[in-house]
Design a protein around this motif. Structure first.
Motif, mmCIF file in Angstrom:
data_model
loop_
_atom_site.group_PDB
_atom_site.id
_atom_site.type_symbol
_atom_site.label_atom_id
_atom_site.label_comp_id
_atom_site.label_asym_id
_atom_site.label_seq_id
_atom_site.Cartn_x
_atom_site.Cartn_y
_atom_site.Cartn_z
ATOM 1 N N MET A 172 0.846 -1.192 0.000
ATOM 2 C CA MET A 172 0.000 0.000 0.000
ATOM 3 C C MET A 172 0.884 1.245 0.000
ATOM 4 O O MET A 172 1.834 1.334 0.777
ATOM 5 C CB MET A 172 -0.930 -0.001 1.211
ATOM 6 C CG MET A 172 -1.931 1.134 1.203
ATOM 7 S SD MET A 172 -3.162 1.023 2.537
ATOM 8 C CE MET A 172 -3.984 -0.501 2.123
ATOM 9 N N LEU A 173 0.570 2.200 -0.887
ATOM 10 C CA LEU A 173 1.385 3.401 -0.999
ATOM 11 C C LEU A 173 1.053 4.388 0.119
ATOM 12 O O LEU A 173 -0.107 4.551 0.491
ATOM 13 C CB LEU A 173 1.153 4.077 -2.350
ATOM 14 C CG LEU A 173 1.479 3.268 -3.607
ATOM 15 C CD1 LEU A 173 1.166 4.078 -4.858
ATOM 16 C CD2 LEU A 173 2.933 2.838 -3.610
ATOM 17 N N THR A 174 2.072 5.054 0.597
ATOM 18 C CA THR A 174 1.864 6.102 1.604
ATOM 19 C C THR A 174 2.004 7.488 0.998
ATOM 20 O O THR A 174 1.678 8.489 1.645
ATOM 21 C CB THR A 174 2.878 5.949 2.749
ATOM 22 O OG1 THR A 174 4.206 6.040 2.214
ATOM 23 C CG2 THR A 174 2.689 4.604 3.455
ATOM 24 N N ALA A 175 2.504 7.569 -0.244
ATOM 25 C CA ALA A 175 2.651 8.857 -0.920
ATOM 26 C C ALA A 175 2.654 8.620 -2.424
ATOM 27 O O ALA A 175 3.018 7.542 -2.898
ATOM 28 C CB ALA A 175 3.943 9.552 -0.493
ATOM 29 N N LEU A 176 2.237 9.643 -3.175
ATOM 30 C CA LEU A 176 2.210 9.563 -4.628
ATOM 31 C C LEU A 176 3.514 10.127 -5.179
ATOM 32 O O LEU A 176 3.697 11.344 -5.262
ATOM 33 C CB LEU A 176 1.024 10.358 -5.188
ATOM 34 C CG LEU A 176 -0.362 9.739 -5.031
ATOM 35 C CD1 LEU A 176 -1.426 10.706 -5.525
ATOM 36 C CD2 LEU A 176 -0.462 8.424 -5.787
ATOM 37 N N ASP A 177 4.443 9.235 -5.558
ATOM 38 C CA ASP A 177 5.664 9.691 -6.209
ATOM 39 C C ASP A 177 5.458 9.641 -7.728
ATOM 40 O O ASP A 177 4.372 9.336 -8.217
ATOM 41 C CB ASP A 177 6.854 8.847 -5.778
ATOM 42 C CG ASP A 177 6.668 7.357 -6.069
ATOM 43 O OD1 ASP A 177 5.727 6.998 -6.817
ATOM 44 O OD2 ASP A 177 7.462 6.556 -5.554
ATOM 45 N N ASP A 178 6.496 9.966 -8.488
ATOM 46 C CA ASP A 178 6.367 10.017 -9.936
ATOM 47 C C ASP A 178 5.937 8.677 -10.524
ATOM 48 O O ASP A 178 5.120 8.617 -11.453
ATOM 49 C CB ASP A 178 7.696 10.444 -10.560
ATOM 50 C CG ASP A 178 7.958 11.937 -10.416
ATOM 51 O OD1 ASP A 178 7.061 12.638 -9.913
ATOM 52 O OD2 ASP A 178 9.043 12.396 -10.798
ATOM 53 N N ALA A 179 6.482 7.594 -9.993
ATOM 54 C CA ALA A 179 6.120 6.270 -10.514
ATOM 55 C C ALA A 179 4.639 5.989 -10.296
ATOM 56 O O ALA A 179 3.952 5.452 -11.175
ATOM 57 C CB ALA A 179 6.970 5.198 -9.845
#
Length: 531
Positions: free
Chosen positions: A1-8
Motif C-alpha cells: 500500500m502506498l503512503t505517498a504519490l511519487d512520480d512512478a
C-alpha cells in the motif's frame, strides 16, 4: 500500500486511468445528455487521458511527472469534459510540483484547490456536472484528514466515495439528466479515474453498481436527430503567443458569442499555451477572436447535432485505408478504397471510426498502413462492431503493404476468407523506406547524424549513406538478395530519385517486375515493397 504519490505512482495511475476510460468509453458516451446529447464524453475523456500518458511516456522520467501529466492533458484535451479534466490535472500539478511525494493531507488539499480551479476555468458553471463531482471529491478528502484519517489510502477512498455520492445526486440537479434517467457522464468519468487512483494506492478498486443507461439511447435512434436549441457548433483550439490580458479579453468575447466556455492554460517548453473550448453559432467569429488574442492552431469545429451516418447496407463490403499524402489518397481511391488522410495533426480513432460508418458497408476492411496506427485502427474497429458491422483490420505497416492487400481483395469471397487473403498478401510484402535523419541517433547500422540518408527495412535501419540514390539502390539490393519477383516503389517529391532507382533495377535486377507510383509524402522520399 502506498503512503505517498511519487512520480512512478502518478504514471501508474495515469496508465490505469487510460485503460479504465477505454473500457468504459461506450457507456460514458451513451450517458452523455448534457450540455448537448452528442455522445462523445467518454471519447473526449479518453483522448485527454491518452494525451497525458503520451507526454509521460515521451518524457521518460526526465522531468517531474505532475507538470508533464498536466501539459499532456491540456494540449490533448477535447470537448467540454475533457477540457475540465485537463484543468483538474493542471490544478493538481500546480499544488504538487516541486514538492515531496504527496501524502494524504497534501493530496487532499491539492484536490480541493484543483476543483476550485476547475470551477474558475468554466465561464458559466452549473451544478449537477463534472464540477459538482470534483468539488465533492476534494471536500470529502479534506474532511477525512480533519476527521483523523490522514493516510493517503484513507484520503483517496474518501475522495472516490464522496465523488460517487455526488454523482448519484446529479439527476436531481439538472433537468436534462432527470428526464433521461441518467447521472452526469463527465462526473461518471471522473469517478472512474478516482476509483483507479484507489486501486493504485491500495491495490483494491472499489466495487460500484453499474451505471444506468438512458431509456432511449440517443446514439442509436433511427429517427433523424434534431439539434439542441442554442449554439450550433463546438469550436476548440490551442492558443499560443497570448498574454493573460489578451486571454481575459478572449474569454469575454467568447462568453458573449456562445456557452460551454472553458479556457485552460499550461506552461510548455516554448511558452504558455491555452486550450480554448466553446459552443457557438458563429464559428468564424470564435476563430477570429482567437486570432486577435494570439496564434490559434490545431483548430477543430464539430457540429453539435451528431452527424447521421448511413445504416450498414446488407452485403456491401468496403475498404478503408489511412494514408499520409494526397497522392497516396488518389492512388487508393482509384482502387475503390475509402481513405482517411493523415494531416499534420495525425489521425485519431474518431477519424477512422467515422469513415467506417460513412462507408455504409456491412463488412469493412481497415488498412492502417502505419505500425503506429495499428492500435488506433483496432479501437475504431471495436467501436464500429457495436453498430452491427463486421470489421477486419489487416495489420499493414506501410502503404506498399496496403496496396498489396487491395490487389488481392475479392468481394465475391466470404468476408473472413477475404480478410485472410489480404493479410497474407500484406505479410508477404517486405517493406522498406528511405528517409533523411533529423537528429543524431544510434541505429542498427551504426550512428547517424542530421542530414544522413537512412535506409530501413521492416522498421530497422540497415543502410546509412550520404545521398538518396546510393542508399535506395543499396537498400533494394539487400532486399532482393533474399529473393523477390516484384518491387513496388512509392516516390515522394523527387522524380529523379524514382528514375535513378528504376534504372538501377533494370540493369542489376532485370527479371524483377517494377511498379512505380508518385505522390508519396514529402517526409518519405521513397517507400519500397518487395514481393
Amino acid at each position: 500500500m502506498l503512503t505517498a504519490l511519487d512520480d512512478a505512482a502518478v504514471g501508474q495511475w495515469c496508465r490505469a486511468a487510460v485503460e479504465a476510460l477505454s473500457g468504459s468509453r461506450g457507456r460514458l458516451d451513451e450517458l452523455n445528455v448534457f450540455p448537448v446529447p452528442d455522445g462523445d464524453t467518454g471519447t473526449n475523456l479518453l483522448h485527454t487521458a491518452e494525451g497525458a500518458l503520451a507526454a509521460l511516456d515521451a518524457a521518460g522520467g526526465g522531468e517531474s511527472a505532475w507538470p508533464v501529466l498536466a501539459r499532456g492533458a491540456v494540449l490533448a484535451a477535447r470537448g467540454n469534459s475533457g477540457t475540465i479534466l485537463a484543468q483538474l490535472l493542471r490544478g493538481l500539478a500546480d499544488q504538487l510540483t516541486a514538492q515531496p511525494p504527496a501524502e494524504g493531507p497534501a493530496f487532499a488539499a491539492a484536490l480541493q484547490k484543483a476543483a476550485e480551479g476547475a470551477y474558475a476555468a468554466v465561464a458559466d458553471p452549473e451544478e449537477g456536472t463534472f464540477l459538482t463531482v470534483a468539488r465533492a471529491a476534494g471536500e470529502t478528502a479534506v474532511a477525512a484528514v480533519a476527521d483523523g484519517r490522514p493516510e493517503l489510502a484513507d484520503v483517496v477512498r474518501a475522495a472516490a466515495d464522496g465523488a460517487r455520492v455526488a454523482l448519484d445526486r446529479t439527476p436531481g440537479q439538472l433537468a436534462a439528466l432527470r428526464e433521461a434517467g441518467v447521472v452526469d457522464a463527465g462526473g461518471a468519468g471522473l469517478c472512474l479515474v478516482l476509483d483507479v487512483l484507489v486501486r493504485t494506492v491500495t491495490g483494491f478498486e472499489p466495487v460500484r453498481p453499474a451505471l444506468s443507461l438512458p431509456e432511449h439511447h440517443h446514439r442509436h435512434e433511427h429517427a433523424p436527430h434534431q439539434p439542441p436549441p442554442g449554439p450550433g457548433s463546438e469550436v476548440q483550439y490551442l492558443l499560443a503567443d497570448a498574454d493573460e490580458a489578451a486571454v481575459e479579453r478572449l474569454q469575454q468575447r467568447l462568453a458573449a458569442l456562445g456557452d460551454s466556455l472553458v479556457v485552460v492554460g499550461v506552461d510548455t517548453p516554448t511558452g504558455r499555451e491555452w486550450n480554448v473550448h466553446v459552443h457557438v453559432a458563429d464559428v468564424g467569429a470564435a476563430i477570429e477572436a482567437g486570432i486577435e488574442a494570439g496564434r490559434p492552431h490545431r483548430i477543430s469545429v464539430t457540429p453539435l447535432a451528431p452527424v447521421r451516418h448511413p445504416d450498414p447496407v446488407p452485403g456491401r463490403r468496403a475498404v478503408v485505408a489511412v494514408v499520409h499524402s494526397d497522392g497516396l489518397a488518389a492512388l487508393f481511391a482509384a482502387e475503390g478504397v475509402r481513405v482517411v488522410v493523415c494531416g499534420a495533426g495525425g489521425v485519431t480513432e474518431d477519424d477512422i471510426h467515422a469513415e467506417i460508418l460513412a462507408s455504409g458497408g456491412e463488412e469493412v476492411v481497415v488498412l492502417p498502413n502505419d505500425a503506429g496506427l495499428l492500435p488506433v485502427a483496432s479501437r475504431a474497429a471495436t467501436r464500429a462492431r457495436e453498430t452491427g458491422r463486421e470489421i477486419g483490420v489487416v495489420p499493414t505497416r506501410s502503404p506498399v503493404q496496403g496496396l498489396a492487400a487491395v490487389a488481392v481483395a475479392d468481394p465475391e469471397r466470404r468476408f473472413g476468407d477475404d480478410v485472410i487473403a489480404m493479410a497474407e498478401a500484406a505479410a508477404a510484402t517486405r517493406w522498406a523506406e528511405v528517409t533523411v535523419a533529423d537528429q543524431e541517433a544510434l541505429t542498427s547500422a551504426g550512428r547517424c547524424h542530421p542530414g544522413d540518408v537512412l535506409g530501413s527495412a521492416e522498421g530497422d535501419v540497415v543502410v546509412i549513406g550520404p545521398d538518396l540514390a546510393s542508399v535506395a539502390c543499396d537498400l533494394l539490393d539487400r532486399l532482393l538478395s533474399a529473393g523477390g519477383e516484384m518491387a513496388t516503389l512509392v516516390v515522394g517529391e523527387d522524380d529523379e530519385l524514382g528514375a535513378t532507382v528504376c534504372g538501377h533495377l533494370s540493369s542489376v535486377h532485370p527479371t524483377v517486375e517494377v511498379v512505380r507510383y508518385g505522390g508519396g509524402p514529402s517526409s518519405l522520399p521513397l517507400q519500397i515493397g518487395v514481393e
